[in-house]
Design a protein around this motif. Sequence first.
Motif, mmCIF file in Angstrom:
data_model
loop_
_atom_site.group_PDB
_atom_site.id
_atom_site.type_symbol
_atom_site.label_atom_id
_atom_site.label_comp_id
_atom_site.label_asym_id
_atom_site.label_seq_id
_atom_site.Cartn_x
_atom_site.Cartn_y
_atom_site.Cartn_z
ATOM 1 N N ILE A 71 61.627 44.800 35.759
ATOM 2 C CA ILE A 71 61.195 46.093 35.227
ATOM 3 C C ILE A 71 62.442 46.968 35.163
ATOM 4 O O ILE A 71 62.989 47.360 36.198
ATOM 5 N N PRO A 72 62.905 47.276 33.970
ATOM 6 C CA PRO A 72 64.241 47.833 33.766
ATOM 7 C C PRO A 72 64.608 49.078 34.576
ATOM 8 O O PRO A 72 65.741 49.197 35.009
ATOM 9 N N LEU A 73 63.706 50.000 34.797
ATOM 10 C CA LEU A 73 64.090 51.254 35.447
ATOM 11 C C LEU A 73 63.642 51.355 36.900
ATOM 12 O O LEU A 73 63.660 52.427 37.490
ATOM 13 N N CYS A 74 63.267 50.231 37.489
ATOM 14 C CA CYS A 74 62.902 50.216 38.908
ATOM 15 C C CYS A 74 64.163 50.213 39.765
ATOM 16 O O CYS A 74 65.120 49.512 39.465
ATOM 17 N N HIS A 75 64.119 50.986 40.839
ATOM 18 C CA HIS A 75 65.229 51.006 41.785
ATOM 19 C C HIS A 75 65.201 49.748 42.652
ATOM 20 O O HIS A 75 64.126 49.305 43.059
ATOM 21 N N PRO A 76 66.362 49.188 42.965
ATOM 22 C CA PRO A 76 66.405 48.127 43.972
ATOM 23 C C PRO A 76 66.100 48.764 45.330
ATOM 24 O O PRO A 76 66.713 49.754 45.700
ATOM 25 N N ILE A 77 65.150 48.214 46.036
ATOM 26 C CA ILE A 77 64.685 48.806 47.286
ATOM 27 C C ILE A 77 64.900 47.809 48.425
ATOM 28 O O ILE A 77 64.519 46.643 48.295
ATOM 29 N N PRO A 78 65.468 48.274 49.531
ATOM 30 C CA PRO A 78 65.623 47.384 50.688
ATOM 31 C C PRO A 78 64.268 47.200 51.382
ATOM 32 O O PRO A 78 63.835 48.031 52.174
ATOM 33 N N LEU A 79 63.616 46.121 51.073
ATOM 34 C CA LEU A 79 62.273 45.858 51.585
ATOM 35 C C LEU A 79 62.325 45.459 53.060
ATOM 36 O O LEU A 79 63.247 44.776 53.486
ATOM 37 N N THR A 80 61.303 45.864 53.791
ATOM 38 C CA THR A 80 61.212 45.450 55.190
ATOM 39 C C THR A 80 60.116 44.415 55.405
ATOM 40 O O THR A 80 60.112 43.731 56.419
ATOM 41 N N GLY A 81 59.192 44.289 54.448
ATOM 42 C CA GLY A 81 58.139 43.300 54.609
ATOM 43 C C GLY A 81 57.304 43.126 53.364
ATOM 44 O O GLY A 81 57.114 44.069 52.592
ATOM 45 N N VAL A 82 56.821 41.902 53.173
ATOM 46 C CA VAL A 82 55.923 41.559 52.072
ATOM 47 C C VAL A 82 54.898 40.573 52.615
ATOM 48 O O VAL A 82 55.259 39.590 53.259
ATOM 49 N N ASP A 83 53.634 40.851 52.349
ATOM 50 C CA ASP A 83 52.560 39.930 52.714
ATOM 51 C C ASP A 83 51.680 39.699 51.494
ATOM 52 O O ASP A 83 51.302 40.664 50.817
ATOM 53 N N ILE A 84 51.367 38.450 51.228
ATOM 54 C CA ILE A 84 50.442 38.113 50.152
ATOM 55 C C ILE A 84 49.345 37.249 50.745
ATOM 56 O O ILE A 84 49.621 36.264 51.426
ATOM 57 N N SER A 85 48.104 37.648 50.491
ATOM 58 C CA SER A 85 46.957 36.908 51.011
ATOM 59 C C SER A 85 45.938 36.695 49.899
ATOM 60 O O SER A 85 46.011 37.340 48.843
ATOM 61 N N PHE A 86 44.992 35.794 50.166
ATOM 62 C CA PHE A 86 44.003 35.426 49.153
ATOM 63 C C PHE A 86 42.605 35.404 49.753
ATOM 64 O O PHE A 86 42.418 35.032 50.910
ATOM 65 N N GLU A 87 41.657 35.796 48.932
ATOM 66 C CA GLU A 87 40.235 35.618 49.233
ATOM 67 C C GLU A 87 39.689 34.713 48.141
ATOM 68 O O GLU A 87 39.879 34.987 46.958
#
Length: 155
Positions: A71-87
């Motif tokens: 996405i061209p105008l999104c800032h690079p962000i220093p992420l601290t966590g990502v979780d992906i889950s499913f139902e």
Amino acid sequence: MDLTHVDEKGVKMVEVGHKEEVFRRAVARGRIRLKPETIELIKEGKTRKGNVLASAQIAGILAVKRTPELIPLCHPIPLTGVDISFEVGEDYIEATCEVRAYYKTGVEMEALTGVSVALLTIWDMVKAVEKDEKGQYPTTRIYDVRVVEKVKGDV
């Protein structure tokens, strides 16, 4: 409005340098509708391409990390966590992506990107069994992708 040209302002990233770094959290959710037979194959681990949900989880996490490249105008962000889950339902899989960071701007686009790519990965991994005799996808669809929660500041 004539959208065929860029005005004198051009296109630019929003300036966030003056903002304070605070906790940011966003949760996005979306669904893919599948045939009940496909859902059973996924549950039983009998799809040709392997573990559908594990692959979708990894793909979604990678997508979150690459959001500023997509996405061209999104800032690079220093992420601290990502979780992906499913139902897993009878004829759908719902994916949820939660993204966290301490930064100057929010992480909604990262969460939306993660859930979208996770759902696209599911589609890719089961498309052989979702097609009808004409090679079409009359049942399969991704829908209801949205931000369900956004947090700014301490919680």
